[in-house]
Write an enzyme that holds these catalytic residues in place. Sequence first.
Site, PDB file in Angstrom:
ATOM      1  N   CYS A 151       1.053  -1.114   0.361  1.00 27.78           N
ATOM      2  CA  CYS A 151      -0.004  -0.193   0.131  1.00 27.78           C
ATOM      3  C   CYS A 151       1.125   1.109   0.256  1.00 27.78           C
ATOM      4  CB  CYS A 151      -1.029  -0.356   0.827  1.00 27.78           C
ATOM      5  SG  CYS A 151      -1.929   0.815   1.212  1.00 27.78           S
ATOM      6  N   CYS A 154      -0.497   3.803   2.860  1.00 25.70           N
ATOM      7  CA  CYS A 154      -0.574   3.983   3.644  1.00 25.70           C
ATOM      8  C   CYS A 154       1.330   4.241   4.495  1.00 25.70           C
ATOM      9  CB  CYS A 154      -0.475   2.330   3.738  1.00 25.70           C
ATOM     10  SG  CYS A 154      -2.283   1.820   3.243  1.00 25.70           S
ATOM     11  N   ASP A 155       1.818   3.830   2.954  1.00 21.42           N
ATOM     12  CA  ASP A 155       3.905   4.094   3.361  1.00 21.42           C
ATOM     13  C   ASP A 155       4.541   4.478   3.164  1.00 21.42           C
ATOM     14  OD1 ASP A 155       2.871   1.939   5.794  1.00 21.42           O
ATOM     15  OD2 ASP A 155       3.217   0.096   4.263  1.00 21.42           O
TER      16      ASP A 155
HETATM   17  C1  LIG Z   1       0.660  -3.556   5.486  1.00 18.44           C
HETATM   18  C2  LIG Z   1      -0.881  -2.928   5.543  1.00 18.44           C
HETATM   19  C3  LIG Z   1      -1.101  -1.844   6.181  1.00 18.44           C
HETATM   20  C4  LIG Z   1      -1.765  -0.594   5.862  1.00 18.44           C
HETATM   21  N1  LIG Z   1      -1.355   0.622   6.664  1.00 18.44           N
HETATM   22  C5  LIG Z   1      -3.023   1.614   6.527  1.00 18.44           C
HETATM   23  C6  LIG Z   1      -2.342   2.764   6.647  1.00 18.44           C
HETATM   24  O1  LIG Z   1      -1.433   3.159   7.616  1.00 18.44           O
HETATM   25  N2  LIG Z   1      -3.461   3.599   6.836  1.00 18.44           N
HETATM   26  C7  LIG Z   1      -4.663   3.559   6.065  1.00 18.44           C
HETATM   27  O2  LIG Z   1      -5.576   3.756   6.400  1.00 18.44           O
HETATM   28  N3  LIG Z   1      -4.672   1.635   5.764  1.00 18.44           N
HETATM   29  C8  LIG Z   1      -3.430   0.846   5.409  1.00 18.44           C
HETATM   30  N4  LIG Z   1      -4.131  -0.194   5.254  1.00 18.44           N
HETATM   31  C9  LIG Z   1      -5.163  -0.735   4.743  1.00 18.44           C
HETATM   32  C10 LIG Z   1      -6.110  -1.159   5.663  1.00 18.44           C
HETATM   33  O3  LIG Z   1      -5.925  -1.665   6.625  1.00 18.44           O
HETATM   34  C11 LIG Z   1      -7.248  -1.255   4.345  1.00 18.44           C
HETATM   35  O4  LIG Z   1      -7.702  -0.768   3.818  1.00 18.44           O
HETATM   36  C12 LIG Z   1      -8.861  -1.658   5.745  1.00 18.44           C
HETATM   37  O5  LIG Z   1      -7.540  -2.443   6.850  1.00 18.44           O
HETATM   38  C13 LIG Z   1      -9.888  -2.639   5.912  1.00 18.44           C
HETATM   39  O6  LIG Z   1     -10.766  -2.288   6.852  1.00 18.44           O
HETATM   40  P1  LIG Z   1     -12.069  -3.441   6.708  1.00 18.44           P
HETATM   41  O7  LIG Z   1     -12.803  -3.964   7.464  1.00 18.44           O
HETATM   42  O8  LIG Z   1     -12.325  -3.423   4.944  1.00 18.44           O
HETATM   43  O9  LIG Z   1     -11.181  -4.770   6.412  1.00 18.44           O
HETATM   44  P2  LIG Z   1      -9.717  -5.931   6.555  1.00 18.44           P
HETATM   45  O10 LIG Z   1      -9.067  -5.145   7.724  1.00 18.44           O
HETATM   46  O11 LIG Z   1      -9.266  -6.503   5.453  1.00 18.44           O
HETATM   47  O12 LIG Z   1     -10.770  -6.877   8.030  1.00 18.44           O
HETATM   48  C14 LIG Z   1     -11.514  -7.831   7.390  1.00 18.44           C
HETATM   49  C15 LIG Z   1     -11.843  -8.816   8.515  1.00 18.44           C
HETATM   50  O13 LIG Z   1     -12.304  -9.946   8.369  1.00 18.44           O
HETATM   51  C16 LIG Z   1     -12.470 -10.935   8.566  1.00 18.44           C
HETATM   52  N5  LIG Z   1     -13.104 -11.905   7.751  1.00 18.44           N
HETATM   53  C17 LIG Z   1     -12.222 -12.171   6.605  1.00 18.44           C
HETATM   54  N6  LIG Z   1     -13.224 -13.478   6.389  1.00 18.44           N
HETATM   55  C18 LIG Z   1     -14.104 -13.461   7.427  1.00 18.44           C
HETATM   56  C19 LIG Z   1     -14.919 -15.083   7.586  1.00 18.44           C
HETATM   57  N7  LIG Z   1     -15.511 -15.800   7.130  1.00 18.44           N
HETATM   58  N8  LIG Z   1     -16.190 -14.851   8.675  1.00 18.44           N
HETATM   59  C20 LIG Z   1     -15.537 -14.038   9.923  1.00 18.44           C
HETATM   60  N9  LIG Z   1     -14.372 -12.697   9.554  1.00 18.44           N
HETATM   61  C21 LIG Z   1     -13.910 -12.535   8.236  1.00 18.44           C
HETATM   62  C22 LIG Z   1     -10.942 -10.951   9.380  1.00 18.44           C
HETATM   63  O14 LIG Z   1     -10.357 -12.382  10.586  1.00 18.44           O
HETATM   64  C23 LIG Z   1     -10.545  -9.238   9.356  1.00 18.44           C
HETATM   65  O15 LIG Z   1     -11.295  -9.347  10.881  1.00 18.44           O
HETATM   66  C24 LIG Z   1      -2.772  -0.891   5.140  1.00 18.44           C
HETATM   67  C25 LIG Z   1      -2.243  -2.871   4.747  1.00 18.44           C
HETATM   68  C26 LIG Z   1      -2.597  -3.465   5.120  1.00 18.44           C
HETATM   69  C27 LIG Z   1      -1.819  -5.164   4.192  1.00 18.44           C
END
Ligand SMILES: Cc1cc2nc3c(=O)[nH]c(=O)nc-3n(C[C@H](O)[C@H](O)[C@H](O)COP(=O)(O)OP(=O)(O)OC[C@H]3O[C@@H](n4cnc5c(N)ncnc54)[C@H](O)[C@@H]3O)c2cc1C
Length: 325
Positions: A151, A154-155
């Site tokens: 990302c 992000c980084d």
């Molecule tokens: C290395 C890294 C660094 C990042 N740094 C930043 C940053 O600095 N700033 C920023 O704004 N964004 C950052 N991001 C992006 C950010 O993390 C994502 O945009 C954000 O987390 C998305 O949120 P979400 O709630 O949609 O899903 P996610 O955070 O992906 O969470 C998905 C959830 O679904 C759950 N899940 C999946 N399948 C199932 C199932 N079948 N049953 C139950 N639960 C399930 C998982 O356990 C998880 O808890 C980064 C991403 C990465 C990978």
Amino acid sequence: MIISVNIQVIVSVRSYMSAGVKRVIIVGSGPAGYTAGLYTARALLEPLMFAGYMSGGQLMLTSDVENFPGYPNGVEGPSMMLEMREQAEKFGLEVQDKNVERVDLTERPFRLWVEDIEYQAESLIICTGAEAIWLGAEGEDEQRGRGISTCATCDGAFFKDEEIIVVGGGDSAMEEAIFLTRFASKVTIIHRRDVFKSSKVMFDRALNNPKIEIRKFRTIKKWLSDENGLTGALLEDPRNGEIEEIMCSGAFIAIGHKPITKFLDGQLATDDEGYIINVENTMTSVPGVFAAGDVVDKRYRQAITAAGMGCQSAIDAERWLENQD
Ligand SMILES: Cc1cc2nc3c(=O)[nH]c(=O)nc-3n(C[C@H](O)[C@H](O)[C@H](O)COP(=O)(O)OP(=O)(O)OC[C@H]3O[C@@H](n4cnc5c(N)ncnc54)[C@H](O)[C@@H]3O)c2cc1C
């Protein structure tokens, strides 16, 4: 032994029976899920969340988050997610750190199965995110979050005046590379072929950027590092196996993301990449099922946008439930 098995069975049956039909079940515990949990809990909907295999979501994989409002000194990703959870639980969100294995969305109440126990809900909020596709090259796991990222938004800012590489040949790779030239002294795009999936306009923009070099016919054979993190990579020419070394302190892998929707078994409309399509605000193709965060959004993919959509989905679910009563 027999007694403990029986007790387990009784506990399982009870947990199902006591759950009854929930007003709302949230699947996924990233920023979208916890925000949906906070809002639905404060709306007295007594939400139940299945947090999934990676409780806390993608930010559990990163160290510093500097772009989430409210943290002037930045915050560690895992700490932020624990605080989000604590805040939602304080208002009554019930969290189970378990995976939803399958669902039946053909009739209401919707049915979900978790470790073979069936749960039912009048409405669902799907927040299961998307996972970045990694290369799987040698040394990658050790350097994730220590120099290798997926990302740039992000980084990127962590690599001011440093040399970095971007791996990929699509529009995302070009976009990330161009964005990264704001910080880096040099950006090298590494692509395994000489044909690029990116649009011509994006490719030309990258090609004409004086800070960007494009290396075709190169794959990452191995990541190199020392005690301070990433130092470079061994590149391989797939045509003849020739190896060369490139120095870099940061690398961004931009070869795509995969939304996590397998457990839905095609019961919600998705686009051709598998992202859930919301047909009315955050409501999916099945009325009463809402979706938020990276599982819907392939454009922004940020914690703050996921959280914002989690809030929207909670308000949409609440209003939808009100209209059903
Ligand atoms: C290395 C890294 C660094 C990042 N740094 C930043 C940053 O600095 N700033 C920023 O704004 N964004 C950052 N991001 C992006 C950010 O993390 C994502 O945009 C954000 O987390 C998305 O949120 P979400 O709630 O949609 O899903 P996610 O955070 O992906 O969470 C998905 C959830 O679904 C759950 N899940 C999946 N399948 C199932 C199932 N079948 N049953 C139950 N639960 C399930 C998982 O356990 C998880 O808890 C980064 C991403 C990465 C990978």
